[in-house]
Design a protein around this motif. Sequence first.
Motif, mmCIF file in Angstrom:
data_model
loop_
_atom_site.group_PDB
_atom_site.id
_atom_site.type_symbol
_atom_site.label_atom_id
_atom_site.label_comp_id
_atom_site.label_asym_id
_atom_site.label_seq_id
_atom_site.Cartn_x
_atom_site.Cartn_y
_atom_site.Cartn_z
ATOM 1 N N GLN A 113 -70.786 78.593 27.407
ATOM 2 C CA GLN A 113 -71.269 79.505 26.568
ATOM 3 C C GLN A 113 -71.657 78.735 25.528
ATOM 4 N N GLN A 114 -70.849 77.812 24.906
ATOM 5 C CA GLN A 114 -70.968 77.080 23.514
ATOM 6 C C GLN A 114 -70.412 75.524 23.980
ATOM 7 N N PRO A 115 -71.413 74.985 24.436
ATOM 8 C CA PRO A 115 -70.821 73.368 24.805
ATOM 9 C C PRO A 115 -70.299 72.648 23.668
ATOM 10 N N GLY A 116 -70.421 73.086 22.457
ATOM 11 C CA GLY A 116 -70.112 72.345 21.089
ATOM 12 C C GLY A 116 -68.738 72.961 20.758
ATOM 13 N N CYS A 117 -68.336 74.151 21.311
ATOM 14 C CA CYS A 117 -67.145 74.807 20.839
ATOM 15 C C CYS A 117 -65.937 74.013 21.326
ATOM 16 N N ARG A 118 -65.019 73.692 20.519
ATOM 17 C CA ARG A 118 -63.553 73.312 20.944
ATOM 18 C C ARG A 118 -62.813 74.104 21.574
ATOM 19 N N VAL A 119 -62.704 74.311 22.964
ATOM 20 C CA VAL A 119 -61.685 75.216 23.652
ATOM 21 C C VAL A 119 -60.460 74.417 24.221
ATOM 22 N N THR A 120 -59.555 75.011 23.760
ATOM 23 C CA THR A 120 -58.148 74.621 24.324
ATOM 24 C C THR A 120 -57.125 75.641 24.776
#
Length: 423
Positions: free
Chosen positions: A28-35
């Motif tokens: 959804q948000q390619p620049g979002c850091r997802v951990t």
Amino acid sequence: MCTRNEPGLFVVGAGPAGLMAAIQAARQQPGCRVTVLERGPRPGRKLLLSGGGRCNLSNTIVRPADFAGAEPKEIDRVLRALTVEQTLRFFAESGVDCYEEDAGKLFPTSDRAGDVLNALLKQARAAGVRLLFEECVLQVLPVAGGFVLRCSNGDYSAQRVILACGGCSLPRTGSDGKAFGFLRQLKLPLNEPLLPGLVPFRLPARHPLTTLSGVTQEVELSLVLASGKVLARSRGPLLLTHQGASGPAVLDLSRHVLVSRSRGEHAVIRTRWCLLDREDLEQRLQGAKSLAAQLDGLLPARLLDCLLRLAGLESTQQGSQLKREQRRRLYEELSAGELPLRSDLGWSVAKVTAGGVPLSACSLKSLELKDQPGLYLCGEMLDVDGREGGFNLQWAWSSGTMAGRAAASACVIHDPDFSRRNA
């Protein structure tokens, strides 16, 4: 670790709902850091056990009526976030095709749950999701601009948090219900008691049915109050075991039985052992043959003999010689005999949790808690559980998708190139 100055989106739990939430968030948000923070040494431990290791990942037809714990309209809103067709396309992207088994159950063509898990991990890596293992979250603390996650190896700062920690079922996989403590600390709504769902039951010691271990019969079960009101019904195979009763019919009714008992209601379980109305029975009982011969084919022979004894009859008696009261007892035993389920077998074998956060406490557009902005829930932490047949995994995919997309959309992007560099 992430610094307090550059927080991202954290998913707590690397089960099916958590992995799906992380994947959809990163997409959804390619620049979002997802951990993803997983307390165990590896992801998807419960997923690998599903469907006897084959992973019944969905069903051909999934409806709100297949679930309990929330209003059908609420459940439908979440299921629409990722439909069955979209779920199948998602897994097909990673080379996992499915086939249909009885009752619409969908399995990977390989019959390996590991392939489903590998597909999720492949999609997570492609989306730039970071997975950290043996990171036990001890506390979720709201702070200005987000949250601090107190973990076994230090603290993390997060803009948004998705709790996908599972319920209390199969605690050996790490799903032990401790995450509900986060919600209690924050004084958030929780439907309790938390009860085992899709769980087998014991029968009374020395009950005649306990001698029939291995016998299976298609039945209809009804949970009935003394007033005659039917609280719930289930249909499907019933399996008699050395401990008691299992099979889809019992598992599907189990949450309703335990919820009813927790409320102090005195309800009994009635069993329709075969599709036989009174007129059909009377016709079968004509002539000089024994009951065993007249009722042959209706039920497995051992089960029929047991039910005859419960009705106070012998298989060698002739049906034509039965008195009216004997015929009445026989019909009632076959069509509405009591199944005296005692205690359930507990969390160690239960497949889901009945109870959790009410769906009404969340936004039905995002699964964000109304009383705690920035905190999202998905999967088994919500008070929604489905019947046997792939419905609970579909709930994980759909609820994870809704929570992941919404949480990512609400994050501030600090580094647009993050996902590309970490792919």
